[in-house]
Scaffold this motif. Structure first.
Motif, short mmCIF file in Angstrom:
data_model
loop_
_atom_site.label_atom_id
_atom_site.label_comp_id
_atom_site.label_asym_id
_atom_site.label_seq_id
_atom_site.Cartn_x
_atom_site.Cartn_y
_atom_site.Cartn_z
N UNK A 381 51.17 68.32 43.88
CA UNK A 381 50.85 69.55 44.60
C UNK A 381 51.10 70.77 43.73
N UNK A 382 52.09 70.71 42.84
CA UNK A 382 52.43 71.85 41.99
C UNK A 382 51.43 72.07 40.86
N UNK A 383 50.83 71.00 40.35
CA UNK A 383 50.02 71.14 39.12
C UNK A 383 48.52 71.15 39.36
N UNK A 384 48.08 71.01 40.62
CA UNK A 384 46.64 71.01 40.94
C UNK A 384 46.32 72.25 41.76
N UNK A 385 45.22 72.94 41.41
CA UNK A 385 44.81 74.15 42.11
C UNK A 385 44.48 73.82 43.57
N UNK A 386 44.67 74.83 44.44
CA UNK A 386 44.53 74.61 45.88
C UNK A 386 43.15 74.11 46.28
N UNK A 438 58.35 54.53 33.03
CA UNK A 438 58.01 55.05 31.70
C UNK A 438 56.83 56.02 31.79
N UNK A 439 55.80 55.67 32.53
CA UNK A 439 54.64 56.55 32.63
C UNK A 439 55.00 57.86 33.32
N UNK A 440 55.83 57.81 34.35
CA UNK A 440 56.22 59.04 35.03
C UNK A 440 56.98 59.95 34.06
N UNK A 441 57.86 59.39 33.26
CA UNK A 441 58.61 60.20 32.30
C UNK A 441 57.70 60.80 31.23
N UNK A 442 56.62 60.12 30.89
CA UNK A 442 55.68 60.64 29.89
C UNK A 442 54.96 61.89 30.38
N UNK A 443 54.89 62.09 31.70
CA UNK A 443 54.28 63.29 32.23
C UNK A 443 55.21 64.49 32.26
N UNK A 444 56.47 64.27 32.02
CA UNK A 444 57.47 65.33 32.13
C UNK A 444 57.23 66.51 31.17
N UNK A 445 56.89 66.31 29.89
CA UNK A 445 56.72 67.45 28.99
C UNK A 445 55.61 68.42 29.40
N UNK A 446 54.68 67.98 30.24
CA UNK A 446 53.53 68.82 30.59
C UNK A 446 53.71 69.53 31.92
N UNK A 447 54.70 69.13 32.71
CA UNK A 447 54.78 69.58 34.09
C UNK A 447 54.95 71.08 34.23
N UNK A 448 55.95 71.69 33.59
CA UNK A 448 56.26 73.10 33.82
C UNK A 448 55.10 74.01 33.43
N UNK A 449 54.45 73.71 32.30
CA UNK A 449 53.33 74.54 31.88
C UNK A 449 52.17 74.45 32.87
N UNK A 451 52.26 73.51 36.08
CA UNK A 451 52.62 74.08 37.38
C UNK A 451 52.56 75.61 37.34
N UNK A 452 53.01 76.19 36.23
CA UNK A 452 52.98 77.65 36.12
C UNK A 452 51.54 78.16 36.06
N UNK A 453 50.65 77.40 35.44
CA UNK A 453 49.27 77.84 35.34
C UNK A 453 48.60 77.92 36.71
N UNK A 454 49.00 77.06 37.65
CA UNK A 454 48.44 77.11 39.00
C UNK A 454 48.84 78.41 39.70
N UNK A 455 50.11 78.80 39.56
CA UNK A 455 50.56 80.05 40.18
C UNK A 455 49.88 81.25 39.53
N UNK A 456 49.77 81.24 38.20
CA UNK A 456 49.12 82.34 37.50
C UNK A 456 47.67 82.49 37.96
N UNK A 457 46.97 81.36 38.11
CA UNK A 457 45.57 81.40 38.53
C UNK A 457 45.41 81.84 39.98
N UNK A 458 46.49 81.84 40.76
CA UNK A 458 46.41 82.25 42.16
C UNK A 458 46.45 83.75 42.34
N UNK A 459 46.73 84.50 41.26
CA UNK A 459 46.71 85.95 41.36
C UNK A 459 45.27 86.45 41.50
N UNK A 460 45.07 87.55 42.23
CA UNK A 460 43.71 88.06 42.40
C UNK A 460 43.01 88.35 41.07
#
Length: 475
Positions: A381-386, A438-449, A451-460
């Motif tokens: 939910x955090x990393x995919x646009x609404x 193992x696969x879930x941990x491999x996604x960890x380095x990409x999560x914060x970037x 997730x933040x891009x979804x919030x940034x894209x939500x600005x008008x």
């Protein structure tokens, strides 16, 4: 300007007239969580009644373990086929109404299972149920992300996704206990009325505006914004990600680019392959190897897994919300470690020949594995646009359902090949849980970037490129 909600609107999940902020844990109240929890619970109960009633069904119709696995596999395969269209629909139409119709339909299909005169008819009704009861998953997950902000999503997804395991346990108990006491047909029939009542509640649930909560957080989390009408359409003052979704090909291409989603999808598919394959046959294992009656076997296995999973998912939601924003990729770190530890305890459990030791290890395995339940789904939910969350959760559930579809069949087929040894089939699926972590941990380095891009894209007026700072940030 987008028109705001009227004072006369009614229903469940209604926001205050003055609007919402990003600081509230539940800006639309807790009614949506309760109703969607009931939807998920009823879904899984109706599906897993067959697990507890399986010895009774085999006694009446005399089918093999392979066919016993197919009772679960066939519905899941049809459900997987229906998931991508379900995600497409949930991104474009009223989600609460869609869920209400689906819940009502699958309740009637369950009645058809209870009335089946021959095994072929029973098998077809279970297969149709699979196509019906997976359609609500993308819509439900998309709704949760629009009802609840990132800071409480792990907890909310934890409660709702807990229904998968709770429903498995309760459904297995109903199938075994009610089936043994009154006949297996009553085990299926008793779920019809509750399903129809829950469908009515879904119909009264107010549809939230897609992406509006993300927009509130992106603009100013402390300033209340009035709620626009769900049918008001796109407007110049709404963010690009909050309007109508793009074409499905564009959506799928976007989903593929989300690395966190790719890793979590594969991890959960492997986890479900192992978990559903092993736990589906656990009552039958207790019946055959430990001489428990069907009702006793289904009750014991279900109570152990249910209690452990409830505590583990609630703890996992709390832990994920604490680690989110304070530890880089904290939700996925908690998930991956939990899967490693849970898989290890399950391996120990299957090596036990004493009933108490076996179930004690199953309890520990269920607790640690369930930490991943809230955190992986909240991460998606955090990393995919609404405007693409429906299709995002559809892809996730497609792989998860596909893995779950194979699990019971693999165990049953291996059991038949090795003289009815369910343990042999279960051992074959154990490595899947370790690889899933193992696969879930491999996604960890990409999560914060991401997730933040979804919030940034939500600005008008979002900037042309996302911020370069990838440190953990609460948003």
């Amino acid at each position: 300007m987008t028109k705001t909600t009227s004072r006369g609107r009614r229903g469940l999940g209604v926001a205050p007239l003055e609007g919402i902020t990003g600081r509230e844990d539940a800006p639309f109240g807790w009614a949506p969580l309760i109703i969607l929890f009931a939807v998920g619970l009823t879904d899984r109960i109706e599906t897993y009644i067959a697990s507890g009633a399986l010895p009774l069904l085999q006694a009446e119709w005399g089918f093999s373990d392979t066919m016993g696995g197919m009772i679960m596999t066939a519905p899941l395969i049809l459900g997987a086929v229906a998931l991508i269209p379900a995600g497409y629909v949930s991104d474009r139409f009223n989600r609460t109404g869609l869920i209400a119709v689906v819940v009502a339909l699958w309740s009637l299909v369950t009645l058809g299972s209870a009335l089946a005169p021959v095994f072929a008819v029973f098998f077809v009704t279970r297969a149709v149920l699979g196509a019906a009861d997976t359609i609500d998953n993308p819509a439900s997950s998309s709704l949760l992300a629009d009802y609840y902000p990132p800071k409480t999503r792990a907890k909310v997804f934890g409660y709702v996704r807990l229904t998968t395991y709770a429903g498995i346990s309760i459904g297995t108990i109903i199938g075994g206990v009610v089936g043994q006491a009154f006949g297996w047909r009553w085990a299926f029939a008793c779920m019809v009325v509750p399903g129809l009542l829950i469908a009515l509640l879904c119909w009264r649930l107010r549809e939230p505006v897609r992406g509006f909560l993300d927009e509130v957080i992106a603009r100013d989390p402390n300033k209340p914004l009035p709620i626009p009408e769900p049918d008001s359409g796109p407007s110049p003052d709404r963010a690009p990600g909050a309007g109508h979704p793009p074409k499905i090909i564009t959506q799928l291409a976007y989903i593929w680019q989300v690395r966190t989603l790719r890793h979590v999808c594969v991890g959960l598919a492997l986890l479900t392959l192992g978990i559903q394959g092993i736990y589906y046959w656990l009552p039958s294992l207790l019946n055959r190897d430990f001489a428990l009656a069907p009702g006793e076997a289904s009750t014991l296995s279900s109570l152990v897994t249910l209690s452990a999973t409830c505590v583990g998912a609630i703890f996992g939601g709390w832990l994920g919300d604490k680690m989110h924003g304070s530890v880089r990729g904290g939700r996925l770190l908690a998930s991956g470690v939990g899967l490693f530890v849970g898989g290890s305890w399950l391996a120990v459990a299957l090596a036990m020949d004493h009933l108490v030791l076996l179930m004690s290890c199953v309890l520990l395995s269920s607790f640690f594995s369930s930490i991943a339940i809230p955190n992986t789904f909240a991460s998606i939910a955090d990393v995919v646009a609404a405007n693409s969350r429906g299709i995002g959760f559809a892809v996730l559930n497609f792989l998860v359902v596909g893995g779950g579809a194979l699990g019971p069949l693999v165990v049953g087929a291996i059991s038949d090949a090795y003289g009815g040894s369910l343990l042999t089939g279960m051992y074959a699926l154990l490595p899947m849980m370790i690889i899933a972590g193992l696969f879930v941990l491999l996604g960890r380095p990409h999560f914060d970037r991401e997730a933040r891009s979804v919030i940034v894209a939500s600005r008008p007026d979002p900037p042309s490129s996302p911020p370069r700072d990838t440190r953990a940030t609460p948003y």
